[in-house]
Design a protein around this motif. Structure first.
Motif, PDB file in Angstrom:
ATOM      1  N   VAL A  79       0.839  -1.202   0.000  1.00 26.08           N
ATOM      2  CA  VAL A  79       0.000   0.000   0.000  1.00 26.08           C
ATOM      3  C   VAL A  79       0.874   1.252   0.000  1.00 26.08           C
ATOM      4  CG1 VAL A  79      -1.643   1.327   1.381  1.00 26.08           C
ATOM      5  CG2 VAL A  79      -2.000  -1.114   1.031  1.00 26.08           C
ATOM      6  N   ALA A  80       1.962   1.215   0.757  1.00 29.19           N
ATOM      7  CA  ALA A  80       2.855   2.380   0.825  1.00 29.19           C
ATOM      8  C   ALA A  80       3.521   2.651  -0.518  1.00 29.19           C
ATOM      9  CB  ALA A  80       3.908   2.166   1.908  1.00 29.19           C
ATOM     10  N   VAL A  81       3.930   1.607  -1.227  1.00 28.54           N
ATOM     11  CA  VAL A  81       4.545   1.801  -2.545  1.00 28.54           C
ATOM     12  C   VAL A  81       3.533   2.417  -3.505  1.00 28.54           C
ATOM     13  CG1 VAL A  81       5.474   0.576  -4.557  1.00 28.54           C
ATOM     14  CG2 VAL A  81       6.317   0.046  -2.285  1.00 28.54           C
ATOM     15  N   ALA A  82       2.300   1.943  -3.450  1.00 27.62           N
ATOM     16  CA  ALA A  82       1.261   2.518  -4.314  1.00 27.62           C
ATOM     17  C   ALA A  82       0.978   3.973  -3.952  1.00 27.62           C
ATOM     18  CB  ALA A  82      -0.016   1.687  -4.209  1.00 27.62           C
ATOM     19  N   LEU A  83       0.880   4.272  -2.655  1.00 25.58           N
ATOM     20  CA  LEU A  83       0.629   5.647  -2.215  1.00 25.58           C
ATOM     21  C   LEU A  83       1.783   6.570  -2.601  1.00 25.58           C
ATOM     22  CD1 LEU A  83      -1.256   7.551  -0.684  1.00 25.58           C
ATOM     23  CD2 LEU A  83      -0.090   6.879   1.417  1.00 25.58           C
ATOM     24  N   HIS A  84       3.006   6.071  -2.482  1.00 21.46           N
ATOM     25  CA  HIS A  84       4.179   6.842  -2.884  1.00 21.46           C
ATOM     26  C   HIS A  84       4.113   7.171  -4.373  1.00 21.46           C
ATOM     27  CE1 HIS A  84       8.375   7.262  -4.315  1.00 21.46           C
ATOM     28  NE2 HIS A  84       8.545   7.914  -3.182  1.00 21.46           N
ATOM     29  N   GLY A  85       3.727   6.199  -5.171  1.00 25.09           N
ATOM     30  CA  GLY A  85       3.627   6.422  -6.610  1.00 25.09           C
ATOM     31  C   GLY A  85       2.552   7.435  -6.980  1.00 25.09           C
ATOM     32  N   VAL A  86       1.392   7.313  -6.358  1.00 27.74           N
ATOM     33  CA  VAL A  86       0.295   8.249  -6.640  1.00 27.74           C
ATOM     34  C   VAL A  86       0.684   9.665  -6.223  1.00 27.74           C
ATOM     35  CG1 VAL A  86      -2.070   8.868  -6.000  1.00 27.74           C
ATOM     36  CG2 VAL A  86      -1.517   6.510  -6.576  1.00 27.74           C
ATOM     37  N   ALA A  87       1.260   9.793  -5.035  1.00 30.51           N
ATOM     38  CA  ALA A  87       1.677  11.116  -4.567  1.00 30.51           C
ATOM     39  C   ALA A  87       2.798  11.674  -5.446  1.00 30.51           C
ATOM     40  CB  ALA A  87       2.129  11.044  -3.109  1.00 30.51           C
ATOM     41  N   ALA A  94       1.854  18.793 -10.246  1.00 31.63           N
ATOM     42  CA  ALA A  94       1.765  20.084  -9.569  1.00 31.63           C
ATOM     43  C   ALA A  94       2.993  20.936  -9.866  1.00 31.63           C
ATOM     44  CB  ALA A  94       1.609  19.882  -8.062  1.00 31.63           C
ATOM     45  N   LEU A  95       4.148  20.320  -9.956  1.00 28.75           N
ATOM     46  CA  LEU A  95       5.362  21.056 -10.298  1.00 28.75           C
ATOM     47  C   LEU A  95       5.260  21.620 -11.714  1.00 28.75           C
ATOM     48  CD1 LEU A  95       8.254  21.907  -9.537  1.00 28.75           C
ATOM     49  CD2 LEU A  95       9.023  19.727 -10.455  1.00 28.75           C
ATOM     50  N   ALA A  96       4.751  20.819 -12.620  1.00 29.89           N
ATOM     51  CA  ALA A  96       4.601  21.284 -14.000  1.00 29.89           C
ATOM     52  C   ALA A  96       3.598  22.430 -14.100  1.00 29.89           C
ATOM     53  CB  ALA A  96       4.167  20.132 -14.895  1.00 29.89           C
ATOM     54  N   ALA A  97       2.569  22.394 -13.232  1.00 24.49           N
ATOM     55  CA  ALA A  97       1.551  23.452 -13.257  1.00 24.49           C
ATOM     56  C   ALA A  97       1.956  24.670 -12.431  1.00 24.49           C
ATOM     57  CB  ALA A  97       0.230  22.902 -12.735  1.00 24.49           C
ATOM     58  N   GLY A  98       3.014  24.556 -11.640  1.00 22.92           N
ATOM     59  CA  GLY A  98       3.454  25.664 -10.797  1.00 22.92           C
ATOM     60  C   GLY A  98       2.625  25.841  -9.549  1.00 22.92           C
ATOM     61  N   ALA A  99       1.935  24.794  -9.129  1.00 25.50           N
ATOM     62  CA  ALA A  99       1.082  24.848  -7.933  1.00 25.50           C
ATOM     63  C   ALA A  99       1.894  24.402  -6.722  1.00 25.50           C
ATOM     64  CB  ALA A  99      -0.139  23.958  -8.117  1.00 25.50           C
ATOM     65  N   SER A 100       2.461  25.361  -6.016  1.00 27.24           N
ATOM     66  CA  SER A 100       3.357  25.023  -4.913  1.00 27.24           C
ATOM     67  C   SER A 100       2.620  24.381  -3.735  1.00 27.24           C
ATOM     68  CB  SER A 100       4.117  26.258  -4.442  1.00 27.24           C
ATOM     69  OG  SER A 100       3.229  27.250  -3.986  1.00 27.24           O
ATOM     70  N   GLY A 101       1.372  24.745  -3.501  1.00 26.63           N
ATOM     71  CA  GLY A 101       0.617  24.153  -2.397  1.00 26.63           C
ATOM     72  C   GLY A 101       0.362  22.674  -2.604  1.00 26.63           C
ATOM     73  N   ARG A 102      -0.102  22.332  -3.803  1.00 24.26           N
ATOM     74  CA  ARG A 102      -0.349  20.914  -4.105  1.00 24.26           C
ATOM     75  C   ARG A 102       0.961  20.133  -4.161  1.00 24.26           C
ATOM     76  NH1 ARG A 102      -3.367  20.179  -9.313  1.00 24.26           N
ATOM     77  NH2 ARG A 102      -2.249  22.055  -9.906  1.00 24.26           N
ATOM     78  N   LEU A 103       2.009  20.777  -4.630  1.00 22.90           N
ATOM     79  CA  LEU A 103       3.322  20.137  -4.665  1.00 22.90           C
ATOM     80  C   LEU A 103       3.792  19.818  -3.252  1.00 22.90           C
ATOM     81  CD1 LEU A 103       5.908  19.240  -6.142  1.00 22.90           C
ATOM     82  CD2 LEU A 103       6.687  21.611  -5.996  1.00 22.90           C
ATOM     83  N   ALA A 104       3.659  20.770  -2.346  1.00 22.82           N
ATOM     84  CA  ALA A 104       4.086  20.554  -0.960  1.00 22.82           C
ATOM     85  C   ALA A 104       3.298  19.415  -0.319  1.00 22.82           C
ATOM     86  CB  ALA A 104       3.914  21.840  -0.155  1.00 22.82           C
ATOM     87  N   ILE A 105       2.007  19.371  -0.544  1.00 25.59           N
ATOM     88  CA  ILE A 105       1.183  18.304   0.041  1.00 25.59           C
ATOM     89  C   ILE A 105       1.608  16.948  -0.510  1.00 25.59           C
ATOM     90  CG2 ILE A 105      -1.157  17.352   0.100  1.00 25.59           C
ATOM     91  CD1 ILE A 105      -2.148  20.264   0.244  1.00 25.59           C
ATOM     92  N   ALA A 106       1.799  16.858  -1.814  1.00 30.00           N
ATOM     93  CA  ALA A 106       2.198  15.585  -2.420  1.00 30.00           C
ATOM     94  C   ALA A 106       3.558  15.126  -1.908  1.00 30.00           C
ATOM     95  CB  ALA A 106       2.228  15.717  -3.940  1.00 30.00           C
ATOM     96  N   LEU A 107       4.491  16.055  -1.774  1.00 29.32           N
ATOM     97  CA  LEU A 107       5.825  15.683  -1.296  1.00 29.32           C
ATOM     98  C   LEU A 107       5.799  15.278   0.169  1.00 29.32           C
ATOM     99  CD1 LEU A 107       7.970  18.371  -3.116  1.00 29.32           C
ATOM    100  CD2 LEU A 107       7.701  15.964  -3.691  1.00 29.32           C
ATOM    101  N   ILE A 108       4.990  15.944   0.967  1.00 26.18           N
ATOM    102  CA  ILE A 108       4.870  15.562   2.379  1.00 26.18           C
ATOM    103  C   ILE A 108       4.261  14.168   2.487  1.00 26.18           C
ATOM    104  CG2 ILE A 108       3.596  16.092   4.504  1.00 26.18           C
ATOM    105  CD1 ILE A 108       4.081  19.077   3.831  1.00 26.18           C
ATOM    106  N   VAL A 109       3.252  13.887   1.678  1.00 26.86           N
ATOM    107  CA  VAL A 109       2.652  12.548   1.690  1.00 26.86           C
ATOM    108  C   VAL A 109       3.689  11.499   1.308  1.00 26.86           C
ATOM    109  CG1 VAL A 109       0.988  11.051   0.502  1.00 26.86           C
ATOM    110  CG2 VAL A 109       0.277  13.300   1.308  1.00 26.86           C
ATOM    111  N   GLN A 110       4.489  11.778   0.293  1.00 20.96           N
ATOM    112  CA  GLN A 110       5.534  10.835  -0.114  1.00 20.96           C
ATOM    113  C   GLN A 110       6.527  10.575   1.010  1.00 20.96           C
ATOM    114  OE1 GLN A 110       7.046  12.509  -3.915  1.00 20.96           O
ATOM    115  NE2 GLN A 110       6.932  10.374  -4.569  1.00 20.96           N
ATOM    116  N   ILE A 111       7.043  11.640   1.591  1.00 21.56           N
ATOM    117  CA  ILE A 111       8.089  11.485   2.607  1.00 21.56           C
ATOM    118  C   ILE A 111       7.540  10.822   3.871  1.00 21.56           C
ATOM    119  CG2 ILE A 111       9.641  12.763   4.130  1.00 21.56           C
ATOM    120  CD1 ILE A 111      10.055  14.702   1.773  1.00 21.56           C
TER     121      ILE A 111
END
Length: 126
Positions: A79-87, A94-111
């Motif tokens: 489950v963690a590998v799948a969640l890491h991939g989705v995040a 989010a990085l491509a779109a320049g959305a720093s808020g969504r990027l931060a949330i996704a990176l925090i979820v990954q880490i």
């Protein structure tokens, strides 16, 4: 053979954690400052996703070779590998779109996912 796959699984897990933290730093810090992310984020993103995926694949091999099917922690790892991939995909978009808020949330979820599952796999409290 089991020992080789087990050690490969552990090594890929460590590299996955390290690569994910490096990808997060390379992507998030410049974005929060309003700058473009350096070109180095792409290879570190690929390294983070690949090493985590390889950790999952070798974990499945260890699961089948070591008769761990009845335990909970291998399934949490899957489950963690799948969640890491989705995040990771959401963070890249989010990085491509320049959305720093969504990027931060996704990176925090990954880490947090990798650190929590790495701790659980090390301690195995259940």
């Amino acid at each position: 053979m089991y020992t080789a796959f087990y050690e490969a699984h552990r090594g890929f897990a460590m590299l996955g954690c390290l690569a994910t933290v490096v990808w997060a730093l390379l992507a998030l810090i410049p974005t929060l400052r309003g700058q473009a992310a350096p070109r180095l984020w792409r290879p570190t993103y690929i390294a983070a996703m690949a090493t985590t995926g390889l950790s999952g694949v070798t974990g499945l091999v260890v699961l089948w070779m070591g008769n761990w099917l009845t335990f909970v922690f291998p399934w949490l790892g899957l489950v963690a590998v799948a969640l890491h991939g989705v995040a990771g995909v959401r963070g890249r978009k989010a990085l491509a779109a320049g959305a720093s808020g969504r990027l931060a949330i996704a990176l925090i979820v990954q880490i947090v996912t990798l650190i929590a599952i790495y701790g659980l796999m090390t301690v195995k409290p259940f």
